[in-house]
Design a protein around this motif. Structure first.
Motif, PDB file in Angstrom:
ATOM      1  N   UNK A  40       0.833  -1.213   0.000  1.00  0.00           N
ATOM      2  CA  UNK A  40       0.000   0.000   0.000  1.00  0.00           C
ATOM      3  C   UNK A  40       0.865   1.260   0.000  1.00  0.00           C
ATOM      4  N   UNK A  41       1.955   1.248   0.775  1.00  0.00           N
ATOM      5  CA  UNK A  41       2.850   2.421   0.778  1.00  0.00           C
ATOM      6  C   UNK A  41       3.374   2.699  -0.622  1.00  0.00           C
ATOM      7  N   UNK A  42       3.649   1.633  -1.324  1.00  0.00           N
ATOM      8  CA  UNK A  42       4.157   1.792  -2.682  1.00  0.00           C
ATOM      9  C   UNK A  42       3.040   2.236  -3.645  1.00  0.00           C
ATOM     10  N   UNK A  43       1.877   1.605  -3.503  1.00  0.00           N
ATOM     11  CA  UNK A  43       0.731   1.923  -4.378  1.00  0.00           C
ATOM     12  C   UNK A  43       0.324   3.393  -4.276  1.00  0.00           C
ATOM     13  N   UNK A  44       0.287   3.907  -3.040  1.00  0.00           N
ATOM     14  CA  UNK A  44      -0.218   5.265  -2.821  1.00  0.00           C
ATOM     15  C   UNK A  44       0.906   6.301  -2.698  1.00  0.00           C
ATOM     16  N   UNK A  45       2.122   5.893  -3.104  1.00  0.00           N
ATOM     17  CA  UNK A  45       3.296   6.727  -2.862  1.00  0.00           C
ATOM     18  C   UNK A  45       3.107   8.183  -3.301  1.00  0.00           C
TER      19      UNK A  45
END
Ligand SMILES: [Zn+2]
Lengths: 93, 257
Positions: free
Chosen positions: B9-14
């Motif tokens: 999620x951190x990567x998806x919503x970066x």
């Protein structure tokens, strides 16, 4: 009689009924919004008048009226140079 | 309730985690939120798409009926090959494929007197995107009764309007439309790009309200004329005698005098 000039902008379905997106109206000095709306009703013919005014010749409660950016009642006094917006409600989704 | 984001999620919503004032706390608020989208047509479909992209945890989609060919100039969650099939199931399938982190709850019903309380109860925020005032006014009443914000998005031809109702602050839809406007017709001229514009703006209102960013359009209507590309904000007035918002719990809690 002194006159003032106001500009009326039409939004959504009432723009179709008016056949233009805005127009300038000369009204007697000190006229209120109701008076200007009634004179516009006379100016455009029946098809437009029934969209704007009800059977008692009152501005329809289902329309939204603004003077400048402020929501206004028909009793709102107008002054020279005022911009009136008449917004026909829309619910398109 | 989630207290953490996964690495995925951190990567998806970066890219949105970089937004000033949003960050992980904002993302967690979206992740823990549930939004009811009333109809996923031209406007609600674009709005739901953006909320799925933003990572709103749960999207409840209410829309009855099957896809018609003439829906496809604006209903972006649908597929040309699925004319005749359920609109809401197609929309749910598209959103799940787009972002599998989002829980999508399709309900093949339009908002009605019979289901409105239940639909609103499961949501933290209501997105009002139906083509009928009747549905919008039902949602308005239920959202006020349940103390939930409502984002109202509407379009006609090359114009669109957006306003937000927050219980206890500013006017509600019934202040503006005390009775159902009789002249409104369910079918109306419009371009899909108008629907998409107002759906995306409505999604931004929802993201702001849920995450605490920015200033929502409370007591204000954004009026857009895409023919001239004019966007203006007008001030709305609450009706003191409004039968809907003056009897809501918030209004009655306010001290007298
Ligand atoms: Zn109200």
């Amino acid at each position: 009689m002194r006159l003032m000039r106001v500009t009326v902008y039409y939004m959504a379905q009432i723009k179709r009924a008016a056949g233009c997106s805005s127009e300038q109206i000369d009204a007697p000095d000190g006229a209120d919004l109701r008076g200007v709306l009634r004179s516009m009703g006379e100016r455009h013919g029946d098809a437009f008048r029934v969209v704007l005014l009800d059977d008692a010749n009152e501005p329809r409660k289902s329309l939204l009226y603004f003077v400048g950016d402020e929501h206004a009642d028909p009793s709102r006094p107008l002054k020279d140079g005022d911009a009136i917006t008449i917004l026909a409600p829309m619910a398109g989704g | 309730m989630s207290r953490d984001l996964s690495d995925d999620e951190r990567s998806l919503y970066e890219w949105q985690l970089w937004v000033d004032g949003f960050g992980e706390p904002g993302q967690l608020r979206l992740k823990n939120a549930s939004v009811l989208v009333s109809r996923v047509g031209g406007v609600g479909g674009a709005l739901a798409y953006q909320l799925a992209a933003a990572g709103v945890g749960r999207l409840i989609l209410a829309h009855a009926g099957s896809l018609r060919l003439n829906d496809l100039n604006r209903q972006l969650l649908m597929s040309h090959a699925k004319v005749g099939e359920s609109r809401v199931l197609q929309a749910a399938e598209r959103l799940r494929a787009f972002n599998p982190h989002v829980e999508v709850v399709p309900i093949a019903e339009n908002v009605s007197e019979a289901n409105v309380e239940r639909l609103v109860r499961d949501a933290d925020l209501v997105a009002s995107c139906a083509p009928l005032f009747q549905e919008r006014l039902l949602l308005n009443r239920a959202a006020l009764q349940q103390n939930k914000p409502l984002v109202d998005c509407a379009m006609y031809e090359m114009e669109a309007q957006l306003t937000t109702v927050v219980p206890g602050r500013g006017p509600c839809l019934a202040c503006l439309y005390p009775t159902e406007p009789a002249a409104w017709k369910r079918q109306f001229p419009v371009f899909g790009a108008v629907a998409g514009t107002i759906g995306c703006l409505g999604a931004m209102e929802a993201i702001k309200l849920l995450s605490g960013l920015g200033e929502p359009l409370v007591g204000t209507m954004l009026v857009c004329d895409l023919a001239s590309m004019s966007f203006r904000k007008v001030q709305l007035q609450r009706k003191a005698a409004c039968p809907v918002c003056s009897s809501s719990p918030q209004a009655t809690q306010e001290p007298a005098g």
